[in-house]
Design a protein around this motif. Structure first.
Motif, mmCIF file in Angstrom:
data_model
loop_
_atom_site.group_PDB
_atom_site.id
_atom_site.type_symbol
_atom_site.label_atom_id
_atom_site.label_comp_id
_atom_site.label_asym_id
_atom_site.label_seq_id
_atom_site.Cartn_x
_atom_site.Cartn_y
_atom_site.Cartn_z
ATOM 1 N N THR A 36 3.194 17.312 -5.564
ATOM 2 C CA THR A 36 4.342 17.100 -6.445
ATOM 3 C C THR A 36 5.623 17.608 -5.781
ATOM 4 O OG1 THR A 36 4.007 19.284 -7.380
ATOM 5 C CG2 THR A 36 2.932 17.441 -8.517
ATOM 6 N N GLY A 37 6.769 17.271 -6.373
ATOM 7 C CA GLY A 37 8.054 17.775 -5.891
ATOM 8 C C GLY A 37 8.099 19.294 -5.915
ATOM 9 N N GLU A 38 7.459 19.867 -6.918
ATOM 10 C CA GLU A 38 7.430 21.328 -7.055
ATOM 11 C C GLU A 38 6.673 21.967 -5.883
ATOM 12 O OE1 GLU A 38 5.809 24.384 -10.468
ATOM 13 O OE2 GLU A 38 6.107 22.261 -10.993
ATOM 14 N N ILE A 39 5.532 21.356 -5.528
ATOM 15 C CA ILE A 39 4.735 21.881 -4.414
ATOM 16 C C ILE A 39 5.487 21.675 -3.099
ATOM 17 C CG2 ILE A 39 2.653 21.375 -3.038
ATOM 18 C CD1 ILE A 39 1.112 21.310 -5.698
ATOM 19 N N ARG A 40 6.137 20.510 -2.974
ATOM 20 C CA ARG A 40 6.921 20.255 -1.752
ATOM 21 C C ARG A 40 8.011 21.326 -1.586
ATOM 22 N NH1 ARG A 40 10.010 14.653 0.157
ATOM 23 N NH2 ARG A 40 11.413 15.686 1.623
ATOM 24 N N ALA A 41 8.691 21.648 -2.677
ATOM 25 C CA ALA A 41 9.765 22.649 -2.610
ATOM 26 C C ALA A 41 9.204 24.029 -2.270
ATOM 27 C CB ALA A 41 10.514 22.686 -3.944
ATOM 28 N N ALA A 42 8.041 24.355 -2.838
ATOM 29 C CA ALA A 42 7.463 25.683 -2.611
ATOM 30 C C ALA A 42 7.060 25.888 -1.152
ATOM 31 C CB ALA A 42 6.254 25.885 -3.526
ATOM 32 N N HIS A 43 6.746 24.783 -0.453
ATOM 33 C CA HIS A 43 6.256 24.900 0.930
ATOM 34 C C HIS A 43 7.253 24.376 1.959
ATOM 35 C CE1 HIS A 43 2.218 26.215 -0.233
ATOM 36 N NE2 HIS A 43 2.339 25.391 -1.262
ATOM 37 N N ALA A 44 8.473 24.045 1.489
ATOM 38 C CA ALA A 44 9.457 23.401 2.377
ATOM 39 C C ALA A 44 9.762 24.242 3.616
ATOM 40 C CB ALA A 44 10.749 23.130 1.602
ATOM 41 N N HIS A 45 9.659 25.570 3.496
ATOM 42 C CA HIS A 45 10.053 26.440 4.618
ATOM 43 C C HIS A 45 9.140 26.309 5.825
ATOM 44 C CE1 HIS A 45 7.149 28.702 2.196
ATOM 45 N NE2 HIS A 45 6.891 29.425 3.255
ATOM 46 N N TRP A 46 7.936 25.789 5.667
ATOM 47 C CA TRP A 46 7.064 25.650 6.848
ATOM 48 C C TRP A 46 6.614 24.207 7.091
ATOM 49 C CZ3 TRP A 46 2.236 23.588 6.270
ATOM 50 C CH2 TRP A 46 1.654 23.623 4.976
ATOM 51 N N LEU A 47 6.745 23.328 6.097
ATOM 52 C CA LEU A 47 6.184 21.975 6.255
ATOM 53 C C LEU A 47 6.834 21.197 7.404
ATOM 54 C CD1 LEU A 47 5.683 20.720 2.578
ATOM 55 C CD2 LEU A 47 3.917 20.919 4.348
ATOM 56 N N ALA A 48 8.180 21.103 7.405
ATOM 57 C CA ALA A 48 8.878 20.351 8.442
ATOM 58 C C ALA A 48 9.350 21.317 9.530
ATOM 59 C CB ALA A 48 10.071 19.611 7.850
ATOM 60 N N PRO A 49 9.382 20.876 10.786
ATOM 61 C CA PRO A 49 9.039 19.526 11.245
ATOM 62 C C PRO A 49 7.594 19.360 11.719
ATOM 63 C CG PRO A 49 10.061 20.736 13.034
ATOM 64 C CD PRO A 49 9.958 21.697 11.858
ATOM 65 N N ASP A 53 7.282 14.958 7.742
ATOM 66 C CA ASP A 53 8.534 14.309 8.119
ATOM 67 C C ASP A 53 9.376 14.162 6.852
ATOM 68 O OD1 ASP A 53 10.240 12.862 10.004
ATOM 69 O OD2 ASP A 53 9.753 11.128 8.762
ATOM 70 N N ALA A 54 10.401 15.015 6.746
ATOM 71 C CA ALA A 54 11.163 15.094 5.497
ATOM 72 C C ALA A 54 11.881 13.772 5.186
ATOM 73 C CB ALA A 54 12.173 16.243 5.575
ATOM 74 N N ALA A 55 12.292 13.038 6.204
ATOM 75 C CA ALA A 55 13.045 11.797 5.980
ATOM 76 C C ALA A 55 12.191 10.730 5.303
ATOM 77 C CB ALA A 55 13.578 11.277 7.314
ATOM 78 N N THR A 56 10.914 10.629 5.696
ATOM 79 C CA THR A 56 10.050 9.565 5.154
ATOM 80 C C THR A 56 9.102 10.065 4.070
ATOM 81 O OG1 THR A 56 8.419 10.023 6.866
ATOM 82 C CG2 THR A 56 10.044 8.302 7.346
ATOM 83 N N GLY A 57 8.893 11.373 3.986
ATOM 84 C CA GLY A 57 7.889 11.903 3.056
ATOM 85 C C GLY A 57 6.465 11.712 3.563
ATOM 86 N N PHE A 58 6.342 11.498 4.870
ATOM 87 C CA PHE A 58 5.015 11.303 5.470
ATOM 88 C C PHE A 58 4.498 12.632 6.033
ATOM 89 C CE2 PHE A 58 4.470 6.542 6.569
ATOM 90 C CZ PHE A 58 5.081 6.155 5.388
#
Ligand SMILES: [Zn+2]
Length: 297
Positions: A36-49, A53-58
């Motif tokens: 979910t968007g909530e989970i994406r936000a919670a892990h944003a600090h390590w997910l990318a790059p 891929d933040a631009a495509t959501g892949f």
């Protein structure tokens, strides 16, 4: 090139990553509907790059082998997709023409120097370089290697391959192109875990992603590592061990194996070598009061 060391001084194992591809390949929400968007936000600090891929959501997945040099042996763990293999339903890995063997040589091993090839399972992206095309025939890429293959996985695919009602080539044709030439040529050691390969390496069953998926446990004088294959594909699954990658032989068994392997890695402090996790590609698992978290990089 990423190179890791397990153990001390001259007895240490040197482990190098041999890249085939490293790409954003699947929309995260297609693979993990729970993302979910909530989970994406919670892990944003390590997910990318490295992992997203933040631009495509892949999600980004690496396809690589691990070359381990230990005790005078050169051991290749998991064999990627290989060149010249037609996989039309997997466009990122269809008819590849990569300098994989040059990268392997740069890491310290020519094909004839490989002593063991060890596949965690028999999916197309783990057995590809088992064979190469030579005059229209698939022949072993590593002419002096013993190929260690999980017997339950082999039996599973042999049964499918022999089933007259099968309309598609088994595992995109991989079984006949990359597995049978090895077994029929007498190059394979079919093993059922738990199985000790030598003083350093033990093979443990971790089924569910495939019927006979195994992991390889390394112990060098008390320094530990585990090659976990596709027990997990993405570090999000360390936080959420119930999240399955879509392709499994048994979804519940895959979850149970993931928890077992996370527990093993956290309790032993092992360096963890996954099959597809992005940069820095290997790391540790820590137990938390709620479950687990990765400590990669
Ligand atoms: Zn895989």
């Amino acid at each position: 090139m990423s190179v890791f060391t397990v153990g001390e001084a001259r007895n240490a194992a040197k482990i190098a990553r041999i890249e085939e591809t490293y790409l954003p390949v699947y929309r995260a929400t297609d693979i993990f509907p729970e993302f979910t968007g909530e989970i994406r936000a919670a892990h944003a600090h390590w997910l990318a790059p490295g992992h997203f891929d933040a631009a495509t959501g892949f999600i980004k997945l690496s396809v690589h082998s691990w070359l381990m040099q230990i005790g005078g042996n050169k051991i290749l763990i998991d064999c990627c997709c290989g060149n010249n293999k037609a996989r039309p339903t997997r466009p990122f890995w269809n008819m590849l023409d990569t300098p994989y063997l040059d990268r392997l040589a740069a890491a310290g091993a020519r094909p004839e120097e490989i002593d063991y090839v060890m596949c965690t399972h028999l999916h197309h992206d783990h057995v590809g370089w088992n064979t190469r095309l030579n005059d229209g025939r698939w022949v072993p890429t590593f002419p002096n290697a013993r190929y260690v293959i999980s017997k339950p996985d082999f039996e599973y695919y042999r049964k499918l391959d022999a089933d007259p009602s099968s309309t598609e080539p088994v595992e995109f044709g991989t079984f006949r192109e990359c597995v049978l030439p090895i077994v029929d040529g007498g190059r394979a050691d079919l093993v059922t875990g738990p199985h000790r390969l030598n003083e350093y390496l033990e093979i443990l069953p971790a089924p569910g992603h495939s019927a006979g998926h195994v992991v390889f446990k390394l112990d060098v004088g008390g320094a530990r590592a585990v090659f976990i294959g596709d027990v997990l594909h993405h570090l999000l699954q360390v936080y959420y061990p119930h999240w399955n990658f879509p392709k499994n032989s048994d979804a519940e068994e895959a979850r149970a194996s993931r928890r077992m392997v996370l527990e093993l890695c956290a309790s032993t402090g092992a360096l963890v070598f996954p099959g597809h996790v992005g940069a820095p590609f290997a790391g540790h698992i820590e137990a938390t009061d709620k479950g687990f978290r990765p400590r990669f990089g």
